[in-house]
Structures are given as structure tokens and as C-alpha cells.
Design a protein around this motif. Structure first.
Motif, PDB file in Angstrom:
ATOM      1  N   THR A 141       0.813  -1.221   0.000  1.00 60.87           N
ATOM      2  CA  THR A 141       0.000   0.000   0.000  1.00 60.87           C
ATOM      3  C   THR A 141       0.845   1.269   0.000  1.00 60.87           C
ATOM      4  OG1 THR A 141      -0.142  -0.082   2.428  1.00 60.87           O
ATOM      5  CG2 THR A 141      -1.894  -1.160   1.175  1.00 60.87           C
ATOM      6  N   GLY A 142       2.191   1.154   0.021  1.00 62.27           N
ATOM      7  CA  GLY A 142       3.031   2.348   0.017  1.00 62.27           C
ATOM      8  C   GLY A 142       4.252   2.167   0.880  1.00 62.27           C
ATOM      9  N   HIS A 143       4.759   3.269   1.437  1.00 62.44           N
ATOM     10  CA  HIS A 143       5.947   3.202   2.272  1.00 62.44           C
ATOM     11  C   HIS A 143       5.769   4.084   3.506  1.00 62.44           C
ATOM     12  CE1 HIS A 143       6.647   6.916  -0.006  1.00 62.44           C
ATOM     13  NE2 HIS A 143       7.371   7.310   1.018  1.00 62.44           N
ATOM     14  N   HIS A 144       6.546   3.776   4.541  1.00 57.37           N
ATOM     15  CA  HIS A 144       6.539   4.552   5.777  1.00 57.37           C
ATOM     16  C   HIS A 144       7.958   4.988   6.113  1.00 57.37           C
ATOM     17  CE1 HIS A 144       2.515   2.765   7.420  1.00 57.37           C
ATOM     18  NE2 HIS A 144       2.329   3.810   6.627  1.00 57.37           N
ATOM     19  N   VAL A 145       8.044   6.119   6.794  1.00 59.73           N
ATOM     20  CA  VAL A 145       9.325   6.627   7.288  1.00 59.73           C
ATOM     21  C   VAL A 145       9.227   6.742   8.811  1.00 59.73           C
ATOM     22  CG1 VAL A 145      10.991   8.511   7.225  1.00 59.73           C
ATOM     23  CG2 VAL A 145       9.703   7.920   5.158  1.00 59.73           C
ATOM     24  N   TYR A 146      10.180   6.129   9.506  1.00 56.37           N
ATOM     25  CA  TYR A 146      10.217   6.159  10.960  1.00 56.37           C
ATOM     26  C   TYR A 146      11.499   6.875  11.401  1.00 56.37           C
ATOM     27  CZ  TYR A 146       6.810   2.334  10.517  1.00 56.37           C
ATOM     28  OH  TYR A 146       5.726   1.555  10.195  1.00 56.37           O
ATOM     29  N   ASN A 147      11.354   7.801  12.345  1.00 59.90           N
ATOM     30  CA  ASN A 147      12.509   8.529  12.881  1.00 59.90           C
ATOM     31  C   ASN A 147      12.647   8.239  14.376  1.00 59.90           C
ATOM     32  OD1 ASN A 147      13.689  10.396  10.728  1.00 59.90           O
ATOM     33  ND2 ASN A 147      11.486  10.769  10.512  1.00 59.90           N
ATOM     34  N   PHE A 148      13.871   7.929  14.786  1.00 59.29           N
ATOM     35  CA  PHE A 148      14.143   7.575  16.174  1.00 59.29           C
ATOM     36  C   PHE A 148      15.290   8.426  16.727  1.00 59.29           C
ATOM     37  CE2 PHE A 148      12.564   3.805  14.008  1.00 59.29           C
ATOM     38  CZ  PHE A 148      11.586   3.334  14.862  1.00 59.29           C
ATOM     39  N   GLU A 149      15.189   8.724  17.999  1.00 57.27           N
ATOM     40  CA  GLU A 149      16.325   9.246  18.764  1.00 57.27           C
ATOM     41  C   GLU A 149      16.763   8.140  19.720  1.00 57.27           C
ATOM     42  OE1 GLU A 149      16.755  12.117  22.496  1.00 57.27           O
ATOM     43  OE2 GLU A 149      16.244  13.245  20.675  1.00 57.27           O
ATOM     44  N   LEU A 150      18.042   7.760  19.634  1.00 51.02           N
ATOM     45  CA  LEU A 150      18.538   6.641  20.438  1.00 51.02           C
ATOM     46  C   LEU A 150      19.448   7.147  21.544  1.00 51.02           C
ATOM     47  CD1 LEU A 150      19.499   4.147  17.569  1.00 51.02           C
ATOM     48  CD2 LEU A 150      17.276   4.469  18.669  1.00 51.02           C
ATOM     49  N   MET A 151      19.270   6.587  22.716  1.00 54.01           N
ATOM     50  CA  MET A 151      20.173   6.843  23.831  1.00 54.01           C
ATOM     51  C   MET A 151      20.301   5.559  24.638  1.00 54.01           C
ATOM     52  SD  MET A 151      17.896   8.941  26.630  1.00 54.01           S
ATOM     53  CE  MET A 151      19.224   8.689  27.812  1.00 54.01           C
ATOM     54  N   ALA A 152      21.330   5.472  25.468  1.00 51.24           N
ATOM     55  CA  ALA A 152      21.552   4.233  26.221  1.00 51.24           C
ATOM     56  C   ALA A 152      22.248   4.537  27.541  1.00 51.24           C
ATOM     57  CB  ALA A 152      22.382   3.255  25.399  1.00 51.24           C
ATOM     58  N   HIS A 153      22.061   3.650  28.510  1.00 53.91           N
ATOM     59  CA  HIS A 153      22.780   3.730  29.780  1.00 53.91           C
ATOM     60  C   HIS A 153      22.870   2.329  30.370  1.00 53.91           C
ATOM     61  CE1 HIS A 153      19.026   3.259  32.101  1.00 53.91           C
ATOM     62  NE2 HIS A 153      18.488   4.152  31.296  1.00 53.91           N
ATOM     63  N   TRP A 154      23.690   2.212  31.405  1.00 50.62           N
ATOM     64  CA  TRP A 154      23.829   0.923  32.076  1.00 50.62           C
ATOM     65  C   TRP A 154      22.608   0.668  32.946  1.00 50.62           C
ATOM     66  CZ3 TRP A 154      27.400  -2.573  30.866  1.00 50.62           C
ATOM     67  CH2 TRP A 154      28.519  -2.133  30.177  1.00 50.62           C
ATOM     68  N   SER A 155      22.229  -0.593  33.038  1.00 53.76           N
ATOM     69  CA  SER A 155      21.059  -0.968  33.824  1.00 53.76           C
ATOM     70  C   SER A 155      21.420  -1.157  35.288  1.00 53.76           C
ATOM     71  CB  SER A 155      20.451  -2.263  33.277  1.00 53.76           C
ATOM     72  OG  SER A 155      19.456  -2.770  34.149  1.00 53.76           O
ATOM     73  N   GLN A 156      20.557  -0.685  36.133  1.00 50.94           N
ATOM     74  CA  GLN A 156      20.657  -1.007  37.554  1.00 50.94           C
ATOM     75  C   GLN A 156      19.751  -2.206  37.830  1.00 50.94           C
ATOM     76  OE1 GLN A 156      20.050   2.354  40.194  1.00 50.94           O
ATOM     77  NE2 GLN A 156      20.740   3.793  38.598  1.00 50.94           N
ATOM     78  N   HIS A 157      20.241  -3.176  38.545  1.00 48.10           N
ATOM     79  CA  HIS A 157      19.506  -4.402  38.867  1.00 48.10           C
ATOM     80  C   HIS A 157      19.258  -5.260  37.635  1.00 48.10           C
ATOM     81  CE1 HIS A 157      18.856  -2.908  42.932  1.00 48.10           C
ATOM     82  NE2 HIS A 157      18.443  -1.763  42.395  1.00 48.10           N
ATOM     83  N   GLY A 158      20.228  -5.293  36.723  1.00 46.34           N
ATOM     84  CA  GLY A 158      20.178  -6.231  35.604  1.00 46.34           C
ATOM     85  C   GLY A 158      18.976  -6.050  34.704  1.00 46.34           C
ATOM     86  N   ALA A 159      18.249  -7.154  34.501  1.00 40.50           N
ATOM     87  CA  ALA A 159      17.100  -7.118  33.596  1.00 40.50           C
ATOM     88  C   ALA A 159      15.886  -6.441  34.212  1.00 40.50           C
ATOM     89  CB  ALA A 159      16.730  -8.539  33.169  1.00 40.50           C
ATOM     90  N   HIS A 160      16.007  -6.027  35.464  1.00 41.00           N
ATOM     91  CA  HIS A 160      14.919  -5.307  36.138  1.00 41.00           C
ATOM     92  C   HIS A 160      15.468  -3.959  36.597  1.00 41.00           C
ATOM     93  CE1 HIS A 160      12.489  -8.991  36.161  1.00 41.00           C
ATOM     94  NE2 HIS A 160      13.621  -9.616  36.445  1.00 41.00           N
ATOM     95  N   PRO A 161      15.642  -3.044  35.645  1.00 36.57           N
ATOM     96  CA  PRO A 161      16.380  -1.813  35.940  1.00 36.57           C
ATOM     97  C   PRO A 161      15.567  -0.810  36.751  1.00 36.57           C
ATOM     98  CG  PRO A 161      15.501  -1.718  33.731  1.00 36.57           C
ATOM     99  CD  PRO A 161      15.160  -3.072  34.252  1.00 36.57           C
TER     100      PRO A 161
END
Length: 275
Positions: free
Chosen positions: A102-122
């Protein structure tokens, strides 16, 4: 002047506001967001963890552009993108182009990251294991289409008595084949018998007095009624060696309806499989 500056500050802040995916009802690390082509989406990554970005299953990824290609590991698979921060300073942007029938889409993202506190439950709980895009407009259009299909199906399956337009029929032949009634509605001819009669085969007589089988059917809503799918000047009913001719006395003054007409409003009949 102070009020003007405050208003200007509010407008400027709103102009650069980011849209952050929302947590689901079950696990807060599985998030969703409505697609908006004019909105930048903020994604938060965690070192040592990946994030699955899921687009519509009707889309395929055609291009990914990274502001800093070394800062993130990016793996596209079908309608998914798996991202993982790997640089210490992982703040950058990402643009994704997708294609569909049906056409095309354009997605724009702003990415940032940091270390997790408490592992997989930050803490704070901003980890994104999965971000799924939702498409309210497509869902609405799909629901409207399904609703129209249901309504059409109900109308097609609805039972409505035909409107009698012509009852000027007479017969000649075997009395055992005499119908209880015969009429047409401008499209089809309806021949009704009593429950004790065997239903005959119906033939059409052309201008050269040749006979041919004519399309007909029996609807359970009209018991003991043969519905002939046209209007004819003369029909022949046959059962074994018994014969009866049925004449339409008003055929000369009536015009048979087109096959594509229907007694259901806004519905047209289309013949498939031949002429």
C-alpha cells in the motif's frame, strides 16, 4: 514581556517533544506506540541488552540510516529490527524506511543508552525489550471494511419477498403440472406448486420454438417455488411424459431486467465463469 518569554519557552519545548513508547498491561519492558510519521520516537537502550522494534507485518524494511553507525549494532529481520548499544556514547538518531503493497513509511528515532541497575529489572524501569508499532488508522479502516462485509453478507442472506409486477400468465397442457401461481418481479419468474406435486424441469422456448434448459433455483424461504432467473415469453414444464406450457401474456409490453440488477439495494450481480 515575561509572560511572552514564558509562552515562547512552552511552545519551543513542545515543538521538540519526543514520543516515548508506552508500557503494556503485563510486562513494562514490552512497549507499544502509535505510528505517527511526523513524530520522532525516543528509544532507550541498555548495555548488554537488545531491543526488538516491530513494525506492521505487511511492511518490509528497505533502508536503515544511522547517525553514528558505530554506536549501535543493528540487525533487520523481516518486519523487525534488533538494536543494541555498543559505544559508550550511544546517543544518535536512526531513520528507517519500510515498504508494503500500500506504500511506504518513514520512521525517525532518537537513540540513547545507559547501564542498567539491577540487571534485567532496571531502575528506573525504562528498559525496552520490545517496541511494537500500532496503526490505529489501518485498524479503523480494516474494522470499517469488515463491518461493510458483514452488512453486505447479512443483506445478501436476508430473505425478502419478491414484489409482484406481473401475474398475467396462463397455461396449456397437463393438469397435473398446473402451478398454484406464476408471476414475475421484473427480473425473475416465480412458479409455485403445491406440496403434493413433483417439481418439473423448466425449459425456455425461443422465437424459433426451440427448447433449452433455463437457469433456475429453489429458495428454502419460498417452498415449492421454482425461481427462473429471467423473464420469458414462454416456458415449458416437463416431468416424465407430462408437458405444460406457461405463457407470459404481458411479455410484449415489459422489458426484462438486466442480469446485473438485484432486488437488494446498492448490490449488483456479476456473472463469473463465462458469458
Amino acid at each position: 514581556m515575561a509572560r511572552f518569554l514564558m509562552l515562547l519557552l512552552i511552545i519551543s519545548t513542545s515543538a521538540v517533544a519526543l514520543e516515548t513508547p508506552h508500557s503494556g498491561h503485563f510486562d513494562r519492558r514490552v512497549k507499544h506506540i502509535n505510528f505517527n510519521p511526523q513524530q520522532v520516537v525516543k528509544l532507550v537502550g541498555h548495555y548488554g541488552f537488545s531491543t526488538d522494534i516491530e513494525f506492521s507485518n505487511q511492511e518490509s524494511i528497505s533502508q536503515i540510516a544511522m547517525g553514528d553507525a558505530e554506536a549501535w549494532a543493528v540487525t533487520p529481520v523481516a518486519n523487525h529490527i534488533f538494536i543494541k548499544p555498543r559505544a559508550q556514547n550511544a546517543i544518535t538518531n536512526m531513520t528507517v524506511l519500510t515498504q508494503s503493497t500500500t506504500g511506504h513509511h518513514v520512521y525517525n528515532f532518537e537513540l540513547m543508552a545507559h547501564w542498567s541497575q539491577h540487571g534485567a529489572h532496571p531502575k528506573p524501569n525504562d528498559m525496552m525489550f520490545q517496541v511494537r508499532f500500532l496503526y490505529p488508522n489501518q485498524v479503523k479502516a480494516s474494522e470499517q471494511f469488515k463491518k461493510k462485509q458483514r452488512q453486505l453478507s447479512q443483506r445478501l442472506n436476508s430473505i425478502s419477498a419478491p414484489t409482484i409486477k406481473n401475474q398475467n400468465y396462463f397455461y396449456k397442457g397437463n393438469d397435473s403440472l398446473v402451478p398454484v401461481s406464476a408471476f414475475d418481479d421484473g427480473r425473475f419468474t416465480y412458479i409455485t406448486f403445491n406440496g403434493k406435486q413433483d417439481l418439473p424441469a423448466v425449459y425456455l422456448v425461443d422465437r424459433d420454438n426451440n427448447e433449452s434448459l433455463v437457469n433456475s433455483n429453489i429458495n428454502s424461504a419460498f417452498p415449492y417455488t421454482i425461481i427462473v432467473q429471467r423473464i420469458a415469453k414462454q416456458l415449458v414444464l416437463r416431468h416424465g411424459d407430462k408437458v405444460l406450457c406457461l405463457f407470459n401474456q404481458s411479455f410484449g409490453t415489459e422489458k426484462a431486467a438486466e442480469y446485473t440488477t438485484s432486488n437488494i439495494s446498492n448490490v449488483e450481480r456479476h456473472l463469473k465463469g463465462g458469458k
